[in-house]
Design a protein around this motif. Structure first.
Motif, short mmCIF file in Angstrom:
data_model
loop_
_atom_site.label_atom_id
_atom_site.label_comp_id
_atom_site.label_asym_id
_atom_site.label_seq_id
_atom_site.Cartn_x
_atom_site.Cartn_y
_atom_site.Cartn_z
N PRO A 1 26.45 -5.68 -9.68
CA PRO A 1 27.68 -5.48 -9.10
C PRO A 1 27.67 -3.73 -8.63
N GLU B 1 31.55 -5.68 -1.47
CA GLU B 1 30.52 -5.59 -2.65
C GLU B 1 29.77 -7.08 -2.67
N ARG C 1 27.89 -8.75 -4.63
CA ARG C 1 28.34 -9.78 -5.64
C ARG C 1 29.40 -10.47 -5.80
N GLN C 2 30.23 -10.06 -4.81
CA GLN C 2 31.75 -10.43 -4.72
C GLN C 2 31.66 -11.67 -3.72
#
Length: 566
Positions: free
Chosen positions: A361, A369, A371-372
């Motif tokens: 993250p 981002e 990881r989102q």
């Protein structure tokens, strides 16, 4: 970035050279602060304290103030505050990073993004000499020169001829960096590089004064008076292994934004000493991850608590050339069998976060981002799989006894301390419960561990890796077949193809598509590594501190900090 506490290594072999792609020509670029002159913070610097100072902690002695040498986070902390990079990665009031003009007041690139031109702003070194484009040119060339042996030179490989210059096959004069005049710096790349701007605030691109470096020779960067400064602060006191003092630089172009007069940095490593110093107010901020101290500080109404997920991944990795772990189903079984939530709570006291992807993250792809917006391959592996069934299938494929209780494998740990002993015992129990196998734990000192991994003398290893710049390529290119940085012995043709495609693609949506598939191959289909947790940091600071940078990649440092109501 090296951080000795967590063995976070950053020896990333970025060998992926990029191919030409088209991109639209931009107008001269200046990224303004989003709202005001304090790095986007909406806190208004009115009625600030008459005395502006901070008492902070530095975790260890900086290895050097030579920007081309050293790789530790402690020297980076100082360099970010005493030198002015071409750009800074600043943060707004919501801790979102944005690229801001710094030593370069604007920049532009040609039609295909392969040639960048930076307009150097008026600024002055601490000895009164004007900052010139030639200082940035010299700093970059020195970082890439073979004789310098810069540990971070590899991140500059997108620059034209950088690889050959760094290996000594070409003269540094043939590097794609030149000053057109005192105010104009031109950098030519091998090809368009989507993350090139993220390199412009790195230490290996900081300006350096050739006359000072050559006059000081080997002493350059070892003492405060061997260096001249052009950043928000100058270093005015350095008692080695004890204390450093930063003082506002009155020659700095942005001195009106700098409110702090003095930053006192005490070098303290003992955890109890750090916690007691924060509790009695002798330091103004500190990191506290131990549960009893974290709880104590969270109840203190005089302190603000800031939790940060660091851009690092703690992971297991498998020797894919080993007779057991050459089988993908066995590797997948050992990854799927890890109870990451339990480990985060039992081993890391709930501080660290379970890791279900390789890219940690806080790393961005474009404006998002990563990881989102990307899938979590390990979550899918756990959901889709019966770990023990995978293990038995793999043993069958290898022609081995399919009784898990008759399988004994070894994990190598790169430390002999008690924490790693406890961790090893936890893993033994976890794998006995979840797979029914026998796990031997081999603890050794880090140099021995590192040597064993390099020789392929291991079955399972464990370590951590921290990102150097804010782009997923920094983490995923570690597994490119020509950059065997982690020692798994693993390679995958489609994975390489996807890294090549993503590295040459300027469209963030397409890059996300490529990286998502690459991460799926790495963690779900092949399980060459098994992420365990992402480290988190609990930072506490007194509420009178305002506008101090906190994000892991941010480089605004103490520039906009001030105190109000001390």
């Amino acid at each position: 970035m090296r951080n000795k506490k967590f063995l976070v290594l950053s020896i990333v072999m970025l060998l992926v050279l990029l191919t030409v792609v088209g991109c639209g020509k931009e107008d001269a670029k200046v990224v303004d602060k989003p709202s005001d002159s304090t790095g986007g913070n909406t806190e208004v610097a009115t009625d600030i304290d008459s005395e502006q100072y901070l008492n902070l902690i530095l975790g260890a002695e900086p290895s050097t103030l030579d920007a081309s040498k050293g790789a530790d986070s402690y020297s980076n902390t100082i360099l970010n505050n005493v030198f002015e990079p071409l750009t800074r990665l600043e943060e707004d009031e919501n801790q979102n990073n944005f690229l801001a003009a710094a030593g370069a007041e604007s920049w532009d690139h040609n039609e295909d993004g392969s040639v960048w031109t930076f307009k150097i702003r008026d600024n002055t070194w601490s000895d009164g000499v004007k900052v010139r484009a030639q200082d940035y040119e010299y700093g970059i060339k020195r970082s890439l020169a073979q004789d310098t042996a810069s540990p971070y030179a590899f991140i500059l490989m997108p620059i034209k001829n950088a690889s050959k210059v760094n290996s000594g096959q070409m003269s540094v004069d043939e590097l794609g960096v030149k000053s057109l005049d005192d105010k104009t710096l031109e950098i030519t790349l091998e090809s368009a590089t989507p993350y090139f701007e993220q390199l412009t605030y790195q230490r290996v691109m900081l300006p350096q004064r050739q006359d000072i470096v050559e006059a000081q020779g080997d002493k350059y960067g070892t003492e405060l008076d061997t260096v001249v400064y052009n950043g928000p602060f100058t270093l005015t006191n350095w008692v080695h292994n004890s204390e450093l003092v930063l003082t506002k630089n009155e020659n700095y172009w942005g001195k009106d934004d700098v409110k702090m007069q003095t930053i006192n940095l005490k070098i303290i490593q003992d955890e109890n000493a750090i916690y007691n110093s924060l509790a009695n107010g002798s330091v103004d901020a500190a990191v506290a991850n131990r549960p009893e101290w974290k709880e104590k500080f969270m109840k203190d109404e005089n302190l603000d608590h800031i939790e940060i997920v660091n851009p690092s991944t703690f992971f297991m990795f498998f020797n894919t050339q080993n007779e057991v772990f050459k089988n993908a189903n066995i590797r997948k079984a050992f990854s799927a069998a890890i109870n990451r939530e339990e480990a985060a709570n039992v081993i890391w006291n709930g501080v660290n976060a379970p890791a279900f992807g390789w890219v940690p993250p806080s790393m961005n792809l474009g404006d998002d981002e990563y990881r989102q917006v990307a899938e979590s391959p390990v979550s899918k592996l756990v959901e889709d799989s019966d770990a023990k069934a995978l293990l038995i299938k793999g043993l069958e494929e290898l022609g081995m006894d399919t009784d898990p209780s008759k399988l004994t494998v070894r994990i190598s740990l790169g430390s002999t301390d008690q924490w790693f002993r406890t961790y090893g015992e936890y893993l033994q129990q976890m794998y006995k419960t979840n797979l029914g196998i026998n796990l031997e734990v081999n603890q050794m000192e880090w140099p021995v561990f590192d040597s064993s991994v390099q020789k392929g003398d291991f079955q399972i290893g464990y370590m951590a890796w921290g990102a150097d710049f804010n782009d997923p390529s920094n983490m995923l290119s570690l597994f490119y077949s020509k950059a065997p940085a982690i020692g798994t012995g693993w390679s995958n043709e489609r994975f390489d193809e996807l890294i090549d495609l993503a590295s040459a693609e300027m469209d963030p949506a397409k890059r996300l598509e490529y990286y998502t598939e690459a991460e799926h191959i790495l963690l779900y289909e092949e399980a060459a590594v098994a992420p365990v947790v992402y480290p988190r940091t609990n930072s506490f600071r007194y509420k009178f501190i305002k506008s101090l940078g906190v994000t892991p990649f941010g480089t605004q440092g103490y520039k906009y900090g001030f105190t109000q109501g001390r």
